[in-house]
Design an enzyme around this catalytic site. Structure first.
Site, PDB file in Angstrom:
ATOM      1  N   ASP A 100       0.790  -1.240   0.000  1.00  0.00           N
ATOM      2  CA  ASP A 100       0.000   0.000   0.000  1.00  0.00           C
ATOM      3  C   ASP A 100       0.818   1.284   0.000  1.00  0.00           C
ATOM      4  OD1 ASP A 100       1.089  -0.005   2.526  1.00  0.00           O
ATOM      5  OD2 ASP A 100      -0.764  -0.575   3.537  1.00  0.00           O
ATOM      6  N   GLU A 122      -0.476  -9.088  -0.893  1.00  0.00           N
ATOM      7  CA  GLU A 122      -1.042  -8.474   0.318  1.00  0.00           C
ATOM      8  C   GLU A 122      -2.247  -7.593  -0.054  1.00  0.00           C
ATOM      9  OE1 GLU A 122       0.583  -5.391   3.304  1.00  0.00           O
ATOM     10  OE2 GLU A 122       1.473  -7.251   4.014  1.00  0.00           O
ATOM     11  N   GLU A 136      -2.010   5.238   2.711  1.00  0.00           N
ATOM     12  CA  GLU A 136      -1.997   3.802   2.398  1.00  0.00           C
ATOM     13  C   GLU A 136      -3.388   3.228   2.084  1.00  0.00           C
ATOM     14  OE1 GLU A 136      -0.413   5.191   4.988  1.00  0.00           O
ATOM     15  OE2 GLU A 136       1.701   4.807   4.539  1.00  0.00           O
ATOM     16  N   HIS A 213       6.455   5.421  12.557  1.00  0.00           N
ATOM     17  CA  HIS A 213       6.773   6.112  11.302  1.00  0.00           C
ATOM     18  C   HIS A 213       5.558   6.688  10.583  1.00  0.00           C
ATOM     19  CE1 HIS A 213       5.157   3.224   8.378  1.00  0.00           C
ATOM     20  NE2 HIS A 213       5.549   2.283   9.194  1.00  0.00           N
ATOM     21  N   ARG A 215       2.597   8.590   8.843  1.00  0.00           N
ATOM     22  CA  ARG A 215       2.377  10.012   8.551  1.00  0.00           C
ATOM     23  C   ARG A 215       1.304  10.627   9.443  1.00  0.00           C
ATOM     24  NH1 ARG A 215       4.958   9.219   3.697  1.00  0.00           N
ATOM     25  NH2 ARG A 215       5.515  11.099   2.559  1.00  0.00           N
ATOM     26  N   HIS A 246      13.183   5.747  12.858  1.00  0.00           N
ATOM     27  CA  HIS A 246      13.033   5.888  11.394  1.00  0.00           C
ATOM     28  C   HIS A 246      13.815   7.115  10.913  1.00  0.00           C
ATOM     29  CE1 HIS A 246      11.063   6.568   7.513  1.00  0.00           C
ATOM     30  NE2 HIS A 246      10.484   5.375   7.609  1.00  0.00           N
TER      31      HIS A 246
HETATM   32  C1  UD1 Z   1       6.757   4.724   3.556  1.00  0.00           C
HETATM   33  C2  UD1 Z   1       5.366   4.402   3.034  1.00  0.00           C
HETATM   34  C3  UD1 Z   1       4.557   3.710   4.107  1.00  0.00           C
HETATM   35  C4  UD1 Z   1       5.296   2.532   4.676  1.00  0.00           C
HETATM   36  C5  UD1 Z   1       6.668   2.976   5.148  1.00  0.00           C
HETATM   37  C6  UD1 Z   1       7.473   1.796   5.614  1.00  0.00           C
HETATM   38  C7  UD1 Z   1       4.321   5.923   1.425  1.00  0.00           C
HETATM   39  C8  UD1 Z   1       3.606   7.185   1.243  1.00  0.00           C
HETATM   40  N1  UD1 Z   1       4.673   5.618   2.678  1.00  0.00           N
HETATM   41  O1  UD1 Z   1       6.620   5.691   4.595  1.00  0.00           O
HETATM   42  O2  UD1 Z   1       3.338   3.252   3.549  1.00  0.00           O
HETATM   43  O3  UD1 Z   1       4.573   2.020   5.773  1.00  0.00           O
HETATM   44  O4  UD1 Z   1       7.366   3.572   4.053  1.00  0.00           O
HETATM   45  O5  UD1 Z   1       8.628   2.201   6.285  1.00  0.00           O
HETATM   46  O6  UD1 Z   1       4.589   5.221   0.484  1.00  0.00           O
HETATM   47  N2  UD1 Z   1      14.148   8.294   4.604  1.00  0.00           N
HETATM   48  C9  UD1 Z   1      15.535   8.226   4.542  1.00  0.00           C
HETATM   49  N3  UD1 Z   1      16.085   7.008   4.238  1.00  0.00           N
HETATM   50  C10 UD1 Z   1      15.361   5.895   3.993  1.00  0.00           C
HETATM   51  C11 UD1 Z   1      13.955   5.985   4.072  1.00  0.00           C
HETATM   52  C12 UD1 Z   1      13.368   7.198   4.371  1.00  0.00           C
HETATM   53  O7  UD1 Z   1      16.220   9.193   4.732  1.00  0.00           O
HETATM   54  O8  UD1 Z   1      15.932   4.828   3.726  1.00  0.00           O
HETATM   55  C13 UD1 Z   1      13.519   9.604   4.938  1.00  0.00           C
HETATM   56  C14 UD1 Z   1      13.559  10.590   3.771  1.00  0.00           C
HETATM   57  O9  UD1 Z   1      13.739  11.866   4.286  1.00  0.00           O
HETATM   58  C15 UD1 Z   1      12.152  10.476   3.214  1.00  0.00           C
HETATM   59  C16 UD1 Z   1      11.345  10.260   4.486  1.00  0.00           C
HETATM   60  O10 UD1 Z   1      12.162   9.406   5.271  1.00  0.00           O
HETATM   61  O11 UD1 Z   1      11.773  11.628   2.519  1.00  0.00           O
HETATM   62  C17 UD1 Z   1       9.986   9.651   4.308  1.00  0.00           C
HETATM   63  O12 UD1 Z   1      10.034   8.544   3.427  1.00  0.00           O
HETATM   64  P1  UD1 Z   1       8.719   8.119   2.574  1.00  0.00           P
HETATM   65  O13 UD1 Z   1       9.072   6.955   1.695  1.00  0.00           O
HETATM   66  O14 UD1 Z   1       8.120   9.319   1.920  1.00  0.00           O
HETATM   67  O15 UD1 Z   1       7.670   7.677   3.664  1.00  0.00           O
HETATM   68  P2  UD1 Z   1       7.741   6.747   4.935  1.00  0.00           P
HETATM   69  O16 UD1 Z   1       7.200   7.530   6.068  1.00  0.00           O
HETATM   70  O17 UD1 Z   1       9.059   6.098   5.066  1.00  0.00           O
HETATM   71  N1  UDP Z   2      12.089  -3.509  10.611  1.00  0.00           N
HETATM   72  C1  UDP Z   2      13.472  -3.656  10.482  1.00  0.00           C
HETATM   73  N2  UDP Z   2      14.302  -2.843  11.223  1.00  0.00           N
HETATM   74  C2  UDP Z   2      13.823  -1.895  12.057  1.00  0.00           C
HETATM   75  C3  UDP Z   2      12.412  -1.727  12.169  1.00  0.00           C
HETATM   76  C4  UDP Z   2      11.584  -2.546  11.419  1.00  0.00           C
HETATM   77  O1  UDP Z   2      13.925  -4.510   9.732  1.00  0.00           O
HETATM   78  O2  UDP Z   2      14.635  -1.207  12.702  1.00  0.00           O
HETATM   79  C5  UDP Z   2      11.195  -4.382   9.808  1.00  0.00           C
HETATM   80  C6  UDP Z   2      10.086  -5.078  10.570  1.00  0.00           C
HETATM   81  O3  UDP Z   2      10.533  -6.304  11.088  1.00  0.00           O
HETATM   82  C7  UDP Z   2       9.002  -5.243   9.516  1.00  0.00           C
HETATM   83  C8  UDP Z   2       9.209  -4.061   8.613  1.00  0.00           C
HETATM   84  O4  UDP Z   2      10.510  -3.543   8.889  1.00  0.00           O
HETATM   85  O5  UDP Z   2       9.180  -6.407   8.721  1.00  0.00           O
HETATM   86  C9  UDP Z   2       8.159  -3.039   8.895  1.00  0.00           C
HETATM   87  O6  UDP Z   2       8.480  -1.842   8.260  1.00  0.00           O
HETATM   88  P1  UDP Z   2       7.795  -0.484   8.629  1.00  0.00           P
HETATM   89  O7  UDP Z   2       7.329  -0.508  10.033  1.00  0.00           O
HETATM   90  O8  UDP Z   2       8.774   0.578   8.226  1.00  0.00           O
HETATM   91  O9  UDP Z   2       6.591  -0.413   7.599  1.00  0.00           O
HETATM   92  P2  UDP Z   2       5.073  -0.956   7.582  1.00  0.00           P
HETATM   93  O10 UDP Z   2       5.093  -2.419   7.815  1.00  0.00           O
HETATM   94  O11 UDP Z   2       4.317  -0.177   8.605  1.00  0.00           O
HETATM   95  O12 UDP Z   2       4.612  -0.599   6.207  1.00  0.00           O
END
Ligand code: UD1
Ligand code: UDP
Length: 378
Positions: A100, A122, A136, A213, A215, A246
């Protein structure tokens, strides 16, 4: 028999999509009838790369779109622009997306524009609240209306899709691939590489594992969550909190502001999946707003407080392993203290329930894809 080898483009971009697609990539690579092409949008960079390395996932195309502070429209535009020429070049017979995220929805939209059939792994998770979780809930619903093959993890997810008018012949219960990944990575008596975790006396102290994490929790809800954690350790000093933060600056800034100097709270970098899973195994209780962690926690039988107002994973609530507590400070502290007082210190655990799957989801998806291609060849 499949007459020709079919090309399946597997697309993912964030940490959880990569973890949950890794078993599918592995299964498809072993099939003689399917040729997987792995595409990552790299919506996440560091979080994704940790997973690629751990599962030794070889990526054919890396769109490398992540930039700090970019918004949803920017992510969407970049993915659409880059997938169009890639689909023209590779001509996949089917596109497989997961879950999602913005990668999920946008990749399915790009596949639709190119008139390529879509398989959604999923599928069918719903809260039926448009803005919760945001974005999502709409990402998965919009992806769902474009999809040919819906791989639903549970009966409940299948029922959601049927109620939305999707034909039963297109919906398949496979289990969640997270259980496949969990079983592959879990290691008995694992030794952590992170000093802070090894230094904790986990046989004496209660370990609280925290992640956030979402939003919709940014801002005041996250401040409330952090204040609740602080109050929990003050009220229950035998507890240690490990909180892999995060990398989103909107998260880390608040978490560090409230929790940096609190004794017994260890703010650490995100852990690679192997370290994280094995830390879950050692945890006594978990506080999270994550989707995937709800599934893993109930598979491991870990009592979990869900820091959200809704969930698309009601199975774990019904089973009692997850409690929906929202982001109200008093409510989190009360529920946390109840669990800490009730819960014996964890010495070890392993996969205890198959609420979300039995570890064979990726094999089922592979077989269903082969059957699908056989049927359209007839
Ligand atoms: C995203 C997904 C969310 C998912 C989550 C899992 C969307 C809108 N959101 O949220 O559905 O549950 O991932 O973790 O698709 N960033 C880094 N390094 C990384 C990853 C993120 O620096 O490796 C920072 C960046 O500043 C980035 C911000 O995190 O802009 C947010 O990342 P983004 O992919 O927009 O959304 P998440 O909150 O991570
Ligand atoms: N996870 C990880 N390291 C961390 C935190 C989470 O590998 O420090 C794994 C966790 O076991 C799960 C996945 O990341 O499989 C979940 O990711 P996240 O919570 O970012 O996203 P969501 O599942 O909410 O989309």
């Amino acid at each position: 028999m499949v007459e020709e080898i079919k090309k399946v483009a597997i697309i993912f971009g964030t940490r959880p999509e990569a973890i949950k697609m890794a078993p599918v990539v592995k299964e498809l690579k072993q099939s003689q009838n399917l040729n997987p092409v792995v595409i990552t949008t790299a919506q996440h960079r560091e979080l994704l790369d940790q997973v690629l390395e751990l599962f030794q996932l070889e990526v054919d195309y890396d769109l490398d779109i992540m930039k700090p502070k970019q918004n949803l429209s920017q992510i969407t535009i970049k993915i659409l622009q880059q997938l169009k020429p890639l689909f023209e070049q590779e001509e996949p017979d089917l596109v497989l997306v997961h879950g999602d995220t913005t990668t999920t929805f946008t990749s399915s939209l790009a596949a639709f524009y190119a008139q390529i059939p879509i398989g959604h792994v999923e599928a069918g998770l719903r809260t039926y609240e448009k803005y919760d979780p945001f974005p999502e809930e709409m990402n998965r619903r919009l992806c769902g209306v474009l999809t040919e093959m819906h791989f639903a993890p549970t009966e409940q997810a299948k029922n959601n899709l049927l109620q939305e008018g999707i034909d039963e012949s297109q919906v398949f219960i496979t289990g969640n691939t997270i259980v496949d990944a969990l079983l592959e990575i879990y290691e008995k008596d694992y030794r952590f590489s992170k000093g802070v975790i090894n230094d904790l006396d986990l046989l004496k102290e209660k370990l609280i594992l925290v992640t956030t994490h979402r939003r919709e929790n940014l801002g005041q809800p996250l401040v409330n969550i952090c204040r609740a954690i602080k109050e929990l350790v003050v009220s229950y000093p035998q507890a240690e909190v490990v909180f892999p933060v995060h990398p989103n600056p909107k998260i880390s800034k608040i978490v560090k502001n409230v929790l940096s100097d609190v004794p017994n709270v260890h703010l650490i970098e995100p852990l690679n999946y192997k370290e994280f899973i094995n830390l879950m195994v050692r945890a006594d209780i978990i506080l999270t707003d994550s989707g995937g962690i709800q599934e893993e926690a109930s598979s491991l039988g870990k009592p979990t407080l869900l820091l959200r107002e809704t969930t698309e994973r009601p199975e774990a609530i019904v089973s009692g392993s997850v409690q929906l507590v929202g982001t109200n400070k008093t409510r989190i502290v009360k529920a946390g203290l109840n669990l800490l007082h009730e819960q014996p210190i964890t010495s070890s655990s392993s996969v205890v329930t198959d609420l979300y799957g039995d570890g064979q989801a990726a094999v089922r998806i592979r077989e269903l894809l082969i059957t699908y291609f056989n049927n359209i060849n007839k």
